[in-house]
Write a protein that holds these residues in place. Sequence first.
Motif, mmCIF file in Angstrom:
data_model
loop_
_atom_site.group_PDB
_atom_site.id
_atom_site.type_symbol
_atom_site.label_atom_id
_atom_site.label_comp_id
_atom_site.label_asym_id
_atom_site.label_seq_id
_atom_site.Cartn_x
_atom_site.Cartn_y
_atom_site.Cartn_z
ATOM 1 N N LEU A 1 14.031 -2.374 -9.973
ATOM 2 C CA LEU A 1 13.544 -4.103 -9.725
ATOM 3 C C LEU A 1 12.903 -3.811 -8.530
ATOM 4 C CD1 LEU A 1 16.945 -4.757 -10.818
ATOM 5 C CD2 LEU A 1 15.334 -5.591 -12.277
ATOM 6 N N PHE A 2 13.913 -3.244 -7.326
ATOM 7 C CA PHE A 2 12.310 -2.986 -6.092
ATOM 8 C C PHE A 2 10.781 -3.018 -6.582
ATOM 9 C CE2 PHE A 2 16.881 -2.688 -3.300
ATOM 10 C CZ PHE A 2 16.667 -3.664 -2.885
ATOM 11 N N LYS A 3 10.887 -1.908 -7.620
ATOM 12 C CA LYS A 3 8.964 -1.657 -7.268
ATOM 13 C C LYS A 3 8.665 -2.260 -8.497
ATOM 14 C CE LYS A 3 10.364 3.637 -6.657
ATOM 15 N NZ LYS A 3 10.603 4.588 -7.532
ATOM 16 N N ALA A 4 9.455 -3.085 -9.160
ATOM 17 C CA ALA A 4 8.760 -3.795 -10.244
ATOM 18 C C ALA A 4 8.473 -5.389 -8.951
ATOM 19 C CB ALA A 4 9.559 -4.622 -11.203
ATOM 20 N N TYR A 5 9.206 -5.691 -8.011
ATOM 21 C CA TYR A 5 8.659 -6.803 -7.399
ATOM 22 C C TYR A 5 7.792 -6.658 -6.185
ATOM 23 C CZ TYR A 5 9.486 -9.143 -2.544
ATOM 24 O OH TYR A 5 8.993 -9.375 -1.228
ATOM 25 N N VAL A 6 7.341 -4.918 -5.558
ATOM 26 C CA VAL A 6 6.450 -4.380 -5.415
ATOM 27 C C VAL A 6 5.246 -4.745 -5.829
ATOM 28 C CG1 VAL A 6 5.016 -2.869 -4.057
ATOM 29 C CG2 VAL A 6 7.252 -2.752 -3.668
ATOM 30 N N ARG A 7 5.314 -4.769 -7.342
ATOM 31 C CA ARG A 7 3.669 -4.927 -7.980
ATOM 32 C C ARG A 7 3.205 -5.926 -8.155
ATOM 33 N NH1 ARG A 7 2.195 -2.573 -12.682
ATOM 34 N NH2 ARG A 7 -0.177 -2.584 -11.984
ATOM 35 N N THR A 8 4.400 -7.208 -7.925
ATOM 36 C CA THR A 8 4.248 -8.350 -8.159
ATOM 37 C C THR A 8 4.563 -9.681 -7.505
ATOM 38 O OG1 THR A 8 6.566 -9.154 -9.441
ATOM 39 C CG2 THR A 8 4.851 -8.250 -10.297
ATOM 40 N N GLY A 9 5.540 -9.188 -6.180
ATOM 41 C CA GLY A 9 5.837 -10.577 -5.765
ATOM 42 C C GLY A 9 7.101 -11.577 -6.193
ATOM 43 N N ARG A 10 7.412 -10.755 -7.743
ATOM 44 C CA ARG A 10 8.177 -12.257 -8.239
ATOM 45 C C ARG A 10 9.820 -11.726 -7.112
ATOM 46 N NH1 ARG A 10 7.614 -11.731 -14.298
ATOM 47 N NH2 ARG A 10 9.888 -12.336 -14.670
ATOM 48 N N ALA A 11 10.529 -13.316 -7.225
ATOM 49 C CA ALA A 11 11.082 -13.421 -6.375
ATOM 50 C C ALA A 11 12.856 -13.443 -7.519
ATOM 51 C CB ALA A 11 11.367 -15.364 -6.190
ATOM 52 N N ASP A 12 12.606 -13.297 -9.440
ATOM 53 C CA ASP A 12 13.339 -12.698 -9.484
ATOM 54 C C ASP A 12 13.492 -11.873 -9.921
ATOM 55 O OD1 ASP A 12 11.153 -13.037 -10.968
ATOM 56 O OD2 ASP A 12 11.315 -13.327 -13.240
ATOM 57 N N TYR A 13 12.490 -10.789 -9.817
ATOM 58 C CA TYR A 13 12.742 -9.439 -9.706
ATOM 59 C C TYR A 13 13.558 -9.218 -8.155
ATOM 60 C CZ TYR A 13 9.911 -8.681 -13.373
ATOM 61 O OH TYR A 13 9.197 -8.518 -14.767
ATOM 62 N N LEU A 14 13.241 -9.265 -7.306
ATOM 63 C CA LEU A 14 13.827 -9.078 -5.654
ATOM 64 C C LEU A 14 15.346 -9.956 -5.684
ATOM 65 C CD1 LEU A 14 13.165 -8.272 -3.753
ATOM 66 C CD2 LEU A 14 12.886 -10.376 -2.506
ATOM 67 N N ILE B 1 16.050 -16.882 -0.454
ATOM 68 C CA ILE B 1 15.699 -15.449 -0.623
ATOM 69 C C ILE B 1 14.056 -15.648 0.204
ATOM 70 C CG2 ILE B 1 14.975 -15.413 -2.712
ATOM 71 C CD1 ILE B 1 15.545 -12.738 -3.703
ATOM 72 N N ALA B 2 13.029 -14.882 1.022
ATOM 73 C CA ALA B 2 11.774 -14.944 0.542
ATOM 74 C C ALA B 2 11.610 -13.540 0.204
ATOM 75 C CB ALA B 2 11.457 -14.595 2.260
ATOM 76 N N THR B 3 9.945 -13.685 -0.267
ATOM 77 C CA THR B 3 9.251 -12.750 -0.787
ATOM 78 C C THR B 3 8.070 -12.810 -0.121
ATOM 79 O OG1 THR B 3 8.153 -14.542 -2.279
ATOM 80 C CG2 THR B 3 10.052 -13.385 -3.913
ATOM 81 N N LEU B 4 7.433 -11.756 -0.381
ATOM 82 C CA LEU B 4 5.476 -11.516 0.414
ATOM 83 C C LEU B 4 4.708 -11.680 -0.622
ATOM 84 C CD1 LEU B 4 6.778 -8.812 2.344
ATOM 85 C CD2 LEU B 4 6.714 -11.174 3.115
ATOM 86 N N THR B 5 3.411 -11.669 -0.680
ATOM 87 C CA THR B 5 2.219 -11.369 -1.458
ATOM 88 C C THR B 5 2.200 -10.021 -2.605
ATOM 89 O OG1 THR B 5 0.996 -11.266 -0.377
ATOM 90 C CG2 THR B 5 1.484 -13.226 -0.950
ATOM 91 N N PRO B 6 2.334 -9.706 -3.591
ATOM 92 C CA PRO B 6 1.875 -8.452 -3.554
ATOM 93 C C PRO B 6 0.533 -7.391 -3.117
ATOM 94 C CG PRO B 6 1.273 -9.892 -5.623
ATOM 95 C CD PRO B 6 2.459 -10.713 -4.374
ATOM 96 N N GLU B 7 0.091 -8.134 -2.347
ATOM 97 C CA GLU B 7 -1.094 -7.620 -1.986
ATOM 98 C C GLU B 7 -0.658 -7.166 -0.863
ATOM 99 O OE1 GLU B 7 -2.644 -10.535 -4.527
ATOM 100 O OE2 GLU B 7 -1.132 -10.644 -3.392
ATOM 101 N N TRP B 8 0.005 -7.821 -0.149
ATOM 102 C CA TRP B 8 1.294 -7.017 1.164
ATOM 103 C C TRP B 8 1.297 -5.833 0.562
ATOM 104 C CZ3 TRP B 8 -0.209 -6.852 5.988
ATOM 105 C CH2 TRP B 8 0.692 -6.528 6.750
ATOM 106 N N LEU B 9 3.008 -5.880 -0.106
ATOM 107 C CA LEU B 9 3.454 -5.678 -0.527
ATOM 108 C C LEU B 9 3.081 -3.798 -0.472
ATOM 109 C CD1 LEU B 9 5.818 -7.574 -2.321
ATOM 110 C CD2 LEU B 9 6.774 -6.308 -0.162
ATOM 111 N N GLU C 1 18.606 -7.700 -5.406
ATOM 112 C CA GLU C 1 19.256 -7.640 -4.349
ATOM 113 C C GLU C 1 20.537 -7.724 -4.092
ATOM 114 O OE1 GLU C 1 21.531 -9.425 -1.559
ATOM 115 O OE2 GLU C 1 21.071 -10.154 -3.148
ATOM 116 N N MET C 2 20.623 -7.767 -5.557
ATOM 117 C CA MET C 2 22.777 -8.123 -6.056
ATOM 118 C C MET C 2 22.929 -6.781 -6.546
ATOM 119 S SD MET C 2 22.819 -11.888 -7.906
ATOM 120 C CE MET C 2 24.306 -11.849 -8.611
ATOM 121 N N SER C 3 22.160 -5.996 -7.391
ATOM 122 C CA SER C 3 21.536 -5.018 -7.662
ATOM 123 C C SER C 3 22.522 -3.705 -6.982
ATOM 124 C CB SER C 3 20.910 -4.615 -8.735
ATOM 125 O OG SER C 3 20.824 -4.992 -9.747
ATOM 126 N N TYR C 4 21.194 -3.411 -5.926
ATOM 127 C CA TYR C 4 21.426 -2.606 -4.640
ATOM 128 C C TYR C 4 22.942 -2.813 -3.909
ATOM 129 C CZ TYR C 4 21.628 -0.910 0.626
ATOM 130 O OH TYR C 4 22.111 0.017 0.965
#
Length: 500
Positions: free
Chosen positions: A156-169, A100-108, A173-176
């Motif tokens: 969960l996607f929005k929690a990832y946007v604010r943090t960039g955390r891989a576990d949130y993403l 899985i690939a994550t982006l920085t929260p600054e970019w997100l 993704e699995m929930s989606y």
Amino acid sequence: MHRLAGRGDDLPVTVGIPFPPGLLRDPKRVRIVDGRGSEVPAAVTSTLAWHFRDGSVRAVRVQFRAVPGTYQFTLDSPRTADIPGWPYAGGLVDGRLAAIATLTPEWLTASLIAGPQSVAANDEPYARYVDGQFRWASALPTKDTTAWLFDRPSTLFKAYVRTGRADYLEAAEMSYRWYMAGIKRDGLPVSPSCGGGWLPDGKPCDVKYVYIEPVLLAVALTGDDSMHDGATVAKMADLWNSGGWNGAPGPYRHPDDYFTERLAGLGLVETVAAYELTGDVRYRQRIDARVGWLHDHQRTNPDGLGDDGSWRNSWNVHENDPHGADDVRGASPWMSENIVDGLWHAWLVTADPRIPGMLTGFGRYLERHGWIDPRRLVPPHDWRNDCSGPQGQIAWYWSSSQVNDEALTKIQDTDGWYSDGHTVELGLPVAAAWYFETDPAQAAALKKRFKAIAASYSPACAAISDTLRRFNWNNRGAGVAQWMMAQPAGAGVPRQVASP
């Protein structure tokens, strides 16, 4: 790039990269480079457009094979190393992503894919609250369909946007994929067939489980376009338009009309998402209609009792007892948060000039009539959970500008114990009103209230896991409140969305 279930040093990864308006017009300019600056062969495809802004690229899907590590995407020159892409499922190992690939929260956050958001600081109380809830909400809840109410994947996607955390993403993704696998693909999008409905709860005509926003977020953030097509999205949107088993939505014309803030708000959120995803003019027209219904309901309520800022309706009808005695004309503060969320989504897409006044109107109503006076929180009416301490805020389960507190106390005693479990999401209507409020006294009251809501971010409150959907109802829309309160009061008038 993080290894999950894959082996070896040549792992397939698919990632979505969102872009703010105007930054990217040609996906051929997206290159992936490794730590040495060398270009990594990749397949890049445009997946979303800013069709309601300037037509630029809103998101791309990028696929490449590499060893886990840190990479960059650049736009400085055209890509020179192309490879063929593969079906999204080709990157799965026994149902789990190989990598899985994550982006920085600054970019997100700057991409505006979830609207304007702020990066969650390490010491942010709200971010710690979400993390505390995630500890019990992280496991995929395949046995409890109510855990999906209020849209688990988008939360969960929005929690990832604010943090960039891989576990949130990964959880998102699995929930989606699990959620979308349950969407009914056949049949007309009307009751009793209800094509586009959600099957796992056994009630595909129950539109409050039909969510289009996670499709938009999944395409933008994971690159997964395998779980939907145009026909499926159309059925989901059309099911909202037909109302499923609730009947077709429409204006609030009579005081005894059936109305719930939840259906009105979620229906607007999902209609906006359908428009963002497709650009279909039908959904744009439906947005305008739904905003108009809410505007007229608030301003010229057919009960003739005036505009108090709420979407006032009948408690008895709300509770499916239209002929019951002692009806209370009022509104649910926490369910009205769904309307505020829908109006905010609609504002970002349409800048409808009716929306700011609707949000400030409800913010004033909530301040005057929504919160329970702490002096009433004494036995036998101490309805507040101890987790938030003596400063914890609690709103009426059913609020009203029309009756005295004794009538509301009767409802609170039967239905509203620990209704402060909804205090966290009430940060959104407070913050949305702040963002558009130009009256200094009103703004000061909203700022004071939002600071007080922080008592509900306590670890003890976050640890309460009596119902899994609490994670969704608290957080699906509440994250943007942190961004709103960082803006000056009234910053949204005229429209002023954060520049990337």
